[in-house]
Design an enzyme around this catalytic site. Structure first.
Site, PDB file in Angstrom:
ATOM      1  N   ASP A  43       0.480  -1.088  -0.553  1.00  0.00           N
ATOM      2  CA  ASP A  43       0.075   0.348   0.128  1.00  0.00           C
ATOM      3  C   ASP A  43       0.764   1.255   0.560  1.00  0.00           C
ATOM      4  OD1 ASP A  43       0.920  -0.389   2.278  1.00  0.00           O
ATOM      5  OD2 ASP A  43      -1.138   0.023   3.595  1.00  0.00           O
ATOM      6  N   SER A  44       2.068   1.049   0.059  1.00  0.00           N
ATOM      7  CA  SER A  44       2.893   2.215   0.225  1.00  0.00           C
ATOM      8  C   SER A  44       2.719   3.079  -1.255  1.00  0.00           C
ATOM      9  CB  SER A  44       4.620   1.884   0.261  1.00  0.00           C
ATOM     10  OG  SER A  44       5.164   0.477  -0.945  1.00  0.00           O
ATOM     11  N   ASP A  82      -1.152  -6.275  -0.344  1.00  0.00           N
ATOM     12  CA  ASP A  82      -2.019  -5.254   0.725  1.00  0.00           C
ATOM     13  C   ASP A  82      -3.205  -5.158   0.574  1.00  0.00           C
ATOM     14  OD1 ASP A  82       0.198  -4.990   3.187  1.00  0.00           O
ATOM     15  OD2 ASP A  82       1.011  -3.245   2.061  1.00  0.00           O
ATOM     16  N   LYS A 111      -1.444  -9.181   2.673  1.00  0.00           N
ATOM     17  CA  LYS A 111      -0.275  -9.083   4.058  1.00  0.00           C
ATOM     18  C   LYS A 111      -1.258  -7.484   4.593  1.00  0.00           C
ATOM     19  CE  LYS A 111       3.578  -5.801   4.228  1.00  0.00           C
ATOM     20  NZ  LYS A 111       2.745  -5.108   3.841  1.00  0.00           N
ATOM     21  N   GLU A 113      -1.315  -5.596   8.080  1.00  0.00           N
ATOM     22  CA  GLU A 113      -0.217  -5.041   9.271  1.00  0.00           C
ATOM     23  C   GLU A 113      -1.466  -4.954  10.629  1.00  0.00           C
ATOM     24  OE1 GLU A 113       0.671  -0.828   8.880  1.00  0.00           O
ATOM     25  OE2 GLU A 113       1.089  -1.057   6.446  1.00  0.00           O
ATOM     26  N   GLU A 180       8.437  -4.290  10.944  1.00  0.00           N
ATOM     27  CA  GLU A 180       9.466  -3.378   9.766  1.00  0.00           C
ATOM     28  C   GLU A 180      10.117  -2.297  10.835  1.00  0.00           C
ATOM     29  OE1 GLU A 180       6.945  -1.317   7.271  1.00  0.00           O
ATOM     30  OE2 GLU A 180       8.099   0.231   6.513  1.00  0.00           O
TER      31      GLU A 180
END
Ligand code: KIV
Length: 263
Positions: A43-44, A82, A111, A113, A180
């Site tokens: 999602d970056s 993501d 993924k 978070e 991270e």
């Protein structure tokens, strides 16, 4: 193409897993020819591709569009997508609809978070047939809660919590875990405590694999210089010089020449 079993096997055989972000068709085509193990449609992309100030702005529609482009460009790579901001926090049905959208866009895994508090939800997604990668430490979707991009789990209490949360994600069935921006000793401890592989970014040398944002390793943004980043190219200057060269050739009437034209 590697798969979720390869991830576990690599850890058992003490072989590292390489991963890089990928957001679009043209870079996916290049990465498809590379030796890289897996691609993350992170999602970056909200920041890198769309210019937002945080990943909070990524939507499921945005993610699905990018996932589909990447899968078209890199049919031989294992692609992880993501789940964007709050897409797992609005109840079971909306979450499963979001997972459905990303998987039908072509992702091989998703993924999520944080979400160590949502072990049941993760179990449900995995039981529905979808591999899930966890993500702990600095979780950029919670940037407003964390008070900025800071190294996480520096204090002993937080480090112990991180280990516990990682174990929860493993028990829920995650096939691997991104760590991270955590101290390398903490990442090493989490890695030793789990049977699933850890993939680090800003987490030191003792994780089972590494992920970087493609644009960062290519040196697209000279102003982004975190300690953990190693640059493998200077694409910023390469692109700038190439486009300025083209501009000069056009304005000085050197391009196109007759041999570059149709008769
Ligand atoms: O969105 C992303 O690119 C990520 C990586 C930095 C792990 O989550």
């Amino acid at each position: 193409m590697i798969n979720v079993s390869t991830f576990k096997k690599r850890k058992l055989q003490n072989q590292k897993i390489s991963m890089v972000t990928c957001y679009d068709y043209w870079s996916a085509q290049i990465l498809n020819k590379s030796k890289i193990d897996s691609l993350l449609v992170g999602d970056s992309l909200a920041v890198v591709m769309h210019g937002f100030d945080s990943t909070v702005h990524a939507t499921i529609e945005m993610m699905a569009l990018h996932v589909a482009a990447v899968v078209r460009g890199a049919p031989n790579k294992f692609v992880i997508a993501d789940m964007p901001f709050l897409s797992c926090s609005k109840g079971l049905e909306p979450t499963m609809n979001a997972v459905h959208t990303l998987m039908q866009a072509g992702a091989h895994a998703i993924k999520i978070e944080g979400a160590d508090h949502q072990a049941d939800l993760i179990k449900h997604i995995i039981e529905a047939g979808v591999p899930v990668m966890g993500h702990l430490g600095l979780t950029p979707q919670s940037i407003h809660n964390l008070g900025g991009h800071k190294v996480q789990a520096k204090a002993e209490k937080e480090a112990l919590e991180l280990v516990e949360n990682a174990k929860k994600l493993e028990s829920a069935g995650c096939f691997s875990l991104v760590l991270e921006c955590v101290p390398n000793q903490v990442a090493a401890c989490v890695t030793k405590s789990l049977s699933i592989p850890t993939i680090g970014i800003g987490a030191g040398p003792d994780t089972n694999g590494q992920v970087l944002v493609l644009h960062d390793l290519l040196g697209v943004n000279p102003d982004f210089n975190p300690k953990f980043l190693r640059r493998y190219a200077d694409s910023h200057d390469l692109i700038l010089n190439a486009v300025d060269h083209y501009h000069r050739d056009v304005t000085e009437k050197d391009f196109p020449r007759l041999e570059e034209s149709y008769g």
